[in-house]
Design a protein around this motif. Structure first.
Motif, PDB file in Angstrom:
ATOM      1  N   ASN A 153      30.030 -16.077 -15.582  1.00 57.66           N
ATOM      2  CA  ASN A 153      29.206 -16.790 -14.600  1.00 57.66           C
ATOM      3  C   ASN A 153      29.719 -16.552 -13.187  1.00 57.66           C
ATOM      4  OD1 ASN A 153      27.644 -17.892 -16.694  1.00 57.66           O
ATOM      5  ND2 ASN A 153      29.001 -19.657 -16.918  1.00 57.66           N
ATOM      6  N   PHE A 154      31.026 -16.511 -13.028  1.00 53.91           N
ATOM      7  CA  PHE A 154      31.646 -16.264 -11.720  1.00 53.91           C
ATOM      8  C   PHE A 154      31.246 -14.888 -11.187  1.00 53.91           C
ATOM      9  CE2 PHE A 154      35.848 -15.137  -9.486  1.00 53.91           C
ATOM     10  CZ  PHE A 154      35.458 -15.715  -8.287  1.00 53.91           C
ATOM     11  N   ALA A 155      31.356 -13.872 -12.026  1.00 50.82           N
ATOM     12  CA  ALA A 155      31.007 -12.511 -11.615  1.00 50.82           C
ATOM     13  C   ALA A 155      29.506 -12.384 -11.350  1.00 50.82           C
ATOM     14  CB  ALA A 155      31.452 -11.510 -12.673  1.00 50.82           C
ATOM     15  N   ALA A 156      28.693 -13.016 -12.201  1.00 49.28           N
ATOM     16  CA  ALA A 156      27.244 -12.952 -12.017  1.00 49.28           C
ATOM     17  C   ALA A 156      26.823 -13.651 -10.734  1.00 49.28           C
ATOM     18  CB  ALA A 156      26.534 -13.582 -13.212  1.00 49.28           C
ATOM     19  N   GLY A 157      27.481 -14.754 -10.423  1.00 46.11           N
ATOM     20  CA  GLY A 157      27.168 -15.480  -9.199  1.00 46.11           C
ATOM     21  C   GLY A 157      27.477 -14.667  -7.956  1.00 46.11           C
ATOM     22  N   GLN A 158      28.576 -13.918  -8.004  1.00 42.79           N
ATOM     23  CA  GLN A 158      28.895 -13.063  -6.864  1.00 42.79           C
ATOM     24  C   GLN A 158      27.862 -11.971  -6.682  1.00 42.79           C
ATOM     25  OE1 GLN A 158      31.436  -9.777  -7.001  1.00 42.79           O
ATOM     26  NE2 GLN A 158      32.695 -10.442  -5.290  1.00 42.79           N
TER      27      GLN A 158
END
Length: 259
Positions: free
Chosen positions: A249-254
């Motif tokens: 989720n962190f990578a996708a949000g970026q």
């Protein structure tokens, strides 16, 4: 090349590696291949790691604690402070013994491969502690390559204050991921301390910068919600799958922010 990835992408990749490392080779190798890497499994006296590589990078992925393996449990429990291999500071005996088992096989591979590729170290739980000690050995020995970075997930404390001072002096890049109320990140107690840049995931799985007081309240929230659900978040939060999911989720949000 891993160096070309963003920090969230790197963090996710190493979490994926650390999760795959719990699988046996016949299952793990196809999973590493899906990510574009080949892997070699080493197992010496039940201390285990995968050596993962492509044409640019060489990653030491140490396997974490397996609850059904007595050797792993004993390694975690041997929290006796002993002299480090550098002679500077004290380290956890169980973690040191685990690294000592695989180091004679690992060191010659590092001196050969590491001169041609970027080297990284990673792991979860016991594997995180092992990866930390391996990264320090690499930084100290002239014939082994300096790791580009150390990424750990749910790592216990590894060394005393003097050993942390050694790591600080070596300028070792360590990204230490902690998921909410993960109890393993709180042990063992004194004289052991953490080293590295803390990256904290809150109760909702979001990556946040927090003060010590804010983290304390967030962990209490996680513990209370877990109790209401009939579980203890101190242990559930330690799952490498939880870390990996949060980092997806962190990578996708970026990525969404960059669109």
């Amino acid at each position: 090349m891993i160096k070309d990835l963003t920090f969230p992408q790197q963090s996710l990749l190493f979490a994926q590696f650390s999760e795959i490392a719990y699988l046996e080779p016949d299952e793990a190798n196809p999973e590493f291949a899906k990510l574009g890497y080949k892997a070699e499994f080493i197992d010496e006296k039940q201390s285990e790691a995968y050596l993962v590589s492509d044409k640019n990078d060489f990653i030491i992925v140490c396997r974490g604690t397996q609850p059904n393996k007595l050797s792993d449990i004993l390694a975690d429990l041997r929290a006796i402070p002993v002299k480090s291999t550098s002679g500077i500071g004290l380290v956890h005996k169980g973690f040191k013994d685990s690294v000592d088992h695989i180091w004679p096989k690992l060191e010659p591979m590092l001196t050969k491969i590491g001169k041609k590729k970027s080297v990284w170290c990673t792991g979860h739980s016991l594997g995180a502690a092992m990866a930390t000690l391996i990264a320090v050995r690499c930084r100290r020995l002239p014939d082994t390559p300096n790791p580009e970075g150390l990424f750990t997930y749910g790592s216990p404390r590894v060394g005393d204050n003097a050993y942390v001072g050694l790591m600080t002096g070596l300028d070792l890049v360590h990204h230490r991921w902690v998921n909410n109320a993960d109890i393993v990140t709180k042990v063992p107690a004194l004289p052991f301390f953490h080293y590295g840049e803390l990256h904290y995931m809150n109760h909702w799985g979001n990556v946040r910068e927090m003060t010590g007081w804010q983290m304390f309240k967030d962990r209490l929230r996680g513990f209370w919600v877990g109790l209401k659900r009939g579980s203890i978040s101190y242990f559930g939060n330690h799952s490498i799958t939880r870390y990996r999911t949060n980092l997806e989720n962190f990578a996708a949000g970026q990525e969404r922010e960059q669109i």
